[in-house]
Design a protein around this motif. Structure first.
Motif, short mmCIF file in Angstrom:
data_model
loop_
_atom_site.label_atom_id
_atom_site.label_comp_id
_atom_site.label_asym_id
_atom_site.label_seq_id
_atom_site.Cartn_x
_atom_site.Cartn_y
_atom_site.Cartn_z
N ARG A 1 0.84 -1.21 0.00
CA ARG A 1 0.00 0.00 0.00
C ARG A 1 0.87 1.25 0.00
O ARG A 1 0.63 2.20 -0.75
CB ARG A 1 -0.93 -0.04 1.21
CG ARG A 1 -2.03 0.96 1.16
CD ARG A 1 -3.01 0.84 2.30
NE ARG A 1 -2.59 -0.03 3.37
CZ ARG A 1 -3.35 -0.99 3.88
NH1 ARG A 1 -4.56 -1.19 3.44
NH2 ARG A 1 -2.91 -1.74 4.87
N ARG A 2 1.93 1.27 0.83
CA ARG A 2 2.85 2.41 0.87
C ARG A 2 3.62 2.54 -0.45
O ARG A 2 3.84 3.66 -0.94
CB ARG A 2 3.81 2.28 2.04
CG ARG A 2 3.16 2.54 3.38
CD ARG A 2 4.19 2.72 4.49
NE ARG A 2 5.17 1.66 4.54
CZ ARG A 2 5.16 0.63 5.38
NH1 ARG A 2 4.18 0.53 6.27
NH2 ARG A 2 6.11 -0.27 5.37
N ALA A 3 4.00 1.41 -1.05
CA ALA A 3 4.74 1.44 -2.32
C ALA A 3 3.85 1.98 -3.44
O ALA A 3 4.32 2.72 -4.31
CB ALA A 3 5.25 0.05 -2.67
N VAL A 4 2.56 1.63 -3.43
CA VAL A 4 1.63 2.16 -4.45
C VAL A 4 1.48 3.66 -4.28
O VAL A 4 1.52 4.41 -5.26
CB VAL A 4 0.26 1.44 -4.35
CG1 VAL A 4 -0.81 2.19 -5.11
CG2 VAL A 4 0.37 0.00 -4.84
N GLN A 5 1.33 4.15 -3.05
CA GLN A 5 1.23 5.59 -2.81
C GLN A 5 2.47 6.32 -3.30
O GLN A 5 2.38 7.37 -3.93
CB GLN A 5 0.99 5.86 -1.33
CG GLN A 5 -0.37 5.46 -0.83
CD GLN A 5 -0.50 5.55 0.68
OE1 GLN A 5 0.49 5.70 1.40
NE2 GLN A 5 -1.73 5.45 1.16
N ALA A 6 3.63 5.76 -3.03
CA ALA A 6 4.89 6.38 -3.46
C ALA A 6 5.01 6.38 -4.97
O ALA A 6 5.44 7.37 -5.56
CB ALA A 6 6.08 5.64 -2.84
N ALA A 7 4.60 5.30 -5.62
CA ALA A 7 4.68 5.22 -7.09
C ALA A 7 3.73 6.20 -7.75
O ALA A 7 4.05 6.79 -8.78
CB ALA A 7 4.38 3.79 -7.55
N LYS A 8 2.55 6.41 -7.16
CA LYS A 8 1.58 7.33 -7.76
C LYS A 8 1.95 8.79 -7.53
O LYS A 8 1.60 9.65 -8.32
CB LYS A 8 0.18 7.03 -7.20
CG LYS A 8 -0.39 5.74 -7.72
CD LYS A 8 -1.78 5.49 -7.22
CE LYS A 8 -2.32 4.20 -7.82
NZ LYS A 8 -3.70 3.94 -7.47
N SER A 9 2.66 9.07 -6.44
CA SER A 9 3.01 10.46 -6.15
C SER A 9 4.36 10.87 -6.75
O SER A 9 4.66 12.05 -6.85
CB SER A 9 3.06 10.70 -4.64
OG SER A 9 4.12 9.95 -4.06
N GLY A 10 5.15 9.89 -7.16
CA GLY A 10 6.49 10.23 -7.65
C GLY A 10 6.70 10.00 -9.08
O GLY A 10 6.38 10.15 -10.09
#
Length: 111
Positions: free
Chosen positions: A102-111
């Motif tokens: 979940r944290r990796a998906v958030q990071a991928a979508k914001s970066g």
């Protein structure tokens, strides 16, 4: 020896009996790779998906036999988006992995 036919409800509803599978997940910087092996046939399916296109949710414990996360995306070897259940144990490793996708998906979508 003849094979046993599925029960009447399975034949009427057209459903296969629940298969037992082994699932492994590898979290990479921009991808999640899920490998699912059917224990009866020994066939393995690899499902790679881009984190930026993925939605990860915790599986409702009332709807599943085991705890884990559901990853929803169009996996690179599929024509349509679908959800894959990644079962996680109740041990410390399973608990710590639960939030990682979940944290990796958030990071991928914001970066």
């Amino acid at each position: 020896m003849p094979r046993r036919r599925p029960g009447v409800f399975a034949r009427l509803l057209g459903s296969d009996p629940q298969r037992e599978t082994l699932t492994a997940a590898v979290l990479l910087p921009r991808h999640l790779l899920v490998s699912v092996t059917d224990t009866r046939t020994g066939t393995t399916t690899a499902l790679p998906g881009r984190l930026a296109d993925m939605t990860v949710t915790e599986v409702d414990p009332r709807l599943a036999v085991d705890t884990g996360v559901a990853a929803f995306t169009r996996w690179s070897n599929r024509s349509e988006a679908e959800s894959v259940h990644v079962a996680l144990g109740g041990d410390p490793a399973g608990a710590s992995f639960k939030d990682m996708p979940r944290r990796a998906v958030q990071a991928a979508k914001s970066g």
